[in-house]
Write a protein that holds these residues in place. Structure first.
Motif, PDB file in Angstrom:
ATOM      1  N   LEU A 121     -65.852   4.771  64.845  1.00 38.26           N
ATOM      2  CA  LEU A 121     -66.254   5.589  63.705  1.00 38.26           C
ATOM      3  C   LEU A 121     -66.922   6.872  64.183  1.00 38.26           C
ATOM      4  O   LEU A 121     -66.697   7.940  63.634  1.00 38.26           O
ATOM      5  CB  LEU A 121     -67.221   4.814  62.804  1.00 38.26           C
ATOM      6  N   ILE A 122     -67.770   6.746  65.215  1.00 39.32           N
ATOM      7  CA  ILE A 122     -68.476   7.924  65.738  1.00 39.32           C
ATOM      8  C   ILE A 122     -67.484   8.932  66.310  1.00 39.32           C
ATOM      9  O   ILE A 122     -67.547  10.122  66.022  1.00 39.32           O
ATOM     10  CB  ILE A 122     -69.511   7.501  66.804  1.00 39.32           C
ATOM     11  N   LEU A 149     -67.603  -6.610  69.790  1.00 38.32           N
ATOM     12  CA  LEU A 149     -66.612  -6.068  68.860  1.00 38.32           C
ATOM     13  C   LEU A 149     -67.263  -5.104  67.869  1.00 38.32           C
ATOM     14  O   LEU A 149     -66.718  -4.042  67.559  1.00 38.32           O
ATOM     15  CB  LEU A 149     -65.944  -7.227  68.117  1.00 38.32           C
ATOM     16  N   GLU A 150     -68.438  -5.478  67.389  1.00 35.86           N
ATOM     17  CA  GLU A 150     -69.137  -4.625  66.431  1.00 35.86           C
ATOM     18  C   GLU A 150     -69.441  -3.251  67.032  1.00 35.86           C
ATOM     19  O   GLU A 150     -69.284  -2.232  66.387  1.00 35.86           O
ATOM     20  CB  GLU A 150     -70.452  -5.283  65.988  1.00 35.86           C
ATOM     21  N   LEU A 151     -69.876  -3.262  68.285  1.00 38.36           N
ATOM     22  CA  LEU A 151     -70.214  -2.000  68.936  1.00 38.36           C
ATOM     23  C   LEU A 151     -68.971  -1.131  69.117  1.00 38.36           C
ATOM     24  O   LEU A 151     -69.009   0.081  68.985  1.00 38.36           O
ATOM     25  CB  LEU A 151     -70.856  -2.269  70.300  1.00 38.36           C
ATOM     26  N   ARG A 152     -67.864  -1.798  69.384  1.00 37.37           N
ATOM     27  CA  ARG A 152     -66.615  -1.084  69.577  1.00 37.37           C
ATOM     28  C   ARG A 152     -66.178  -0.381  68.290  1.00 37.37           C
ATOM     29  O   ARG A 152     -65.768   0.773  68.311  1.00 37.37           O
ATOM     30  CB  ARG A 152     -65.568  -2.082  70.030  1.00 37.37           C
ATOM     31  N   THR A 153     -66.284  -1.099  67.169  1.00 38.52           N
ATOM     32  CA  THR A 153     -65.836  -0.474  65.931  1.00 38.52           C
ATOM     33  C   THR A 153     -66.795   0.645  65.509  1.00 38.52           C
ATOM     34  O   THR A 153     -66.360   1.677  65.006  1.00 38.52           O
ATOM     35  CB  THR A 153     -65.705  -1.493  64.771  1.00 38.52           C
ATOM     36  N   LEU A 154     -68.087   0.451  65.777  1.00 35.27           N
ATOM     37  CA  LEU A 154     -69.042   1.519  65.461  1.00 35.27           C
ATOM     38  C   LEU A 154     -68.703   2.778  66.263  1.00 35.27           C
ATOM     39  O   LEU A 154     -68.710   3.899  65.752  1.00 35.27           O
ATOM     40  CB  LEU A 154     -70.477   1.062  65.766  1.00 35.27           C
ATOM     41  N   ASN A 155     -68.365   2.580  67.524  1.00 35.44           N
ATOM     42  CA  ASN A 155     -68.020   3.702  68.386  1.00 35.44           C
ATOM     43  C   ASN A 155     -66.754   4.424  67.933  1.00 35.44           C
ATOM     44  O   ASN A 155     -66.659   5.638  68.050  1.00 35.44           O
ATOM     45  CB  ASN A 155     -67.843   3.207  69.817  1.00 35.44           C
TER      46      ASN A 155
END
Lengths: 147, 151
Positions: free
Chosen positions: A16-17, A8-14
């Protein structure tokens, strides 16, 4: 603290990018370029700089996209005049993918945006930490690919 | 070692995760439930001790207001959520899960846990903490500069 959920963390970071690029300065100039086109142009450009030939297979591996998706994307990019497929030597089936002048121009514009974002993301990270991050990402990719 | 392109690495990792989830999720086989539906149901079921409003979802998933609004409307049509007025303010609607969504939730929980296990296989607790802190730092870095980019 909530339980750590890396997926989930990686998804939200992506998210933002992606949004960062939507607001980036050269959005209008590169409007005809869809998200994936941009990534591929960047990848082809970087490899051209170091004199490495790139084939469809390399793109599949690098971005972890399926053969049919890459094939569709490359056909569209050819129609838009962004890439050419050139036969190499004896094997006519093997075509290397090269950027057109038009794509190179676009790459110049995108490069600034990408580099600014890289710089932003890495702000405050030491070289050692970046190496660790890179290593973690490779391990996660391997974990998923094995399944 | 080549110059590290964090953005690209994260992009390709995310592709893998999304595709893995598409193939392996059992919850998704039910009634055209999408990945985002699943994430939102998961969040709502983790937060039953407090009222959750659209705004909370926007913040948690870093999605825009219009995306959240569309997403919730579709979930309402699929019978996964209800919006209920809260006594203090009629404009404020809290979002609650339906029975159907709770059933899905149990399937999902297994899906998500399995995916987490796959991704983090071989990682020590210490390493996961470090990875988590890196991701938070990158998110903060990008959020702090966003304001200078917006027109």
């Amino acid at each position: 603290m909530e339980e750590i959920r890396i997926g989930l963390e990686l998804r939200t970071l992506n998210n933002l990018i992606r949004r960062y690029f939507d607001f980036s300065s050269h959005k209008n100039e590169v409007e005809t370029i869809t998200g994936n086109n941009g990534w591929i142009i960047g990848y082809l450009g970087d490899n051209a700089e170091v004199g490495k030939d790139i084939y469809q297979k390399d793109i599949e591996d690098y971005f972890n996209i399926t053969r049919s998706t890459v094939s569709n994307v490359l056909s569209l990019m050819e129609q838009k005049g962004l890439i050419q497929r050139q036969a190499v030597g004896q094997d006519a089936r093997l075509k290397k993918i090269v950027l057109t002048d038009k794509a190179k121009e676009i790459k110049g514009l995108m490069k600034e945006d990408v580099e600014r974002l890289e710089h932003t993301l890495k702000n405050g990270f030491t070289d050692e930490e970046l190496k660790t991050l890179y290593e973690y990402i490779q391990r996660m990719k391997k974990n998923i690919s094995k399944n | 070692m080549n110059k590290i392109w964090t953005i690209r690495e994260l992009h390709s990792l995310n592709n893998l995760i999304a595709r893995y989830f598409d193939f392996s999720s059992r919850a998704k086989e039910i009634d055209a439930v999408t990945c985002s539906n699943i994430c939102i149901i998961g969040y709502l079921s983790d937060n039953t001790d407090k009222n959750v409003y659209q705004r909370n979802l926007e913040d948690r998933f870093t999605i825009t207001r219009s995306t959240a609004s569309k997403e919730l409307k579709l979930m309402e049509q699929k019978g996964l959520i209800q919006r209920q007025s809260v006594s203090c303010d009629a404009r404020l609607k809290k979002i609650v899960l339906t029975e159907k969504a709770w059933e899905l939730r149990n399937l999902m929980k297994e899906d998500v846990e399995k995916m987490e296990q796959v991704i983090t296989k071989g990682f020590k607790d210490e390493e996961l903490k470090i990875l988590y802190s890196y991701i938070q730092r990158m998110k903060e870095n990008i959020s702090n500069t966003k304001s200078t980019l917006q027109p």
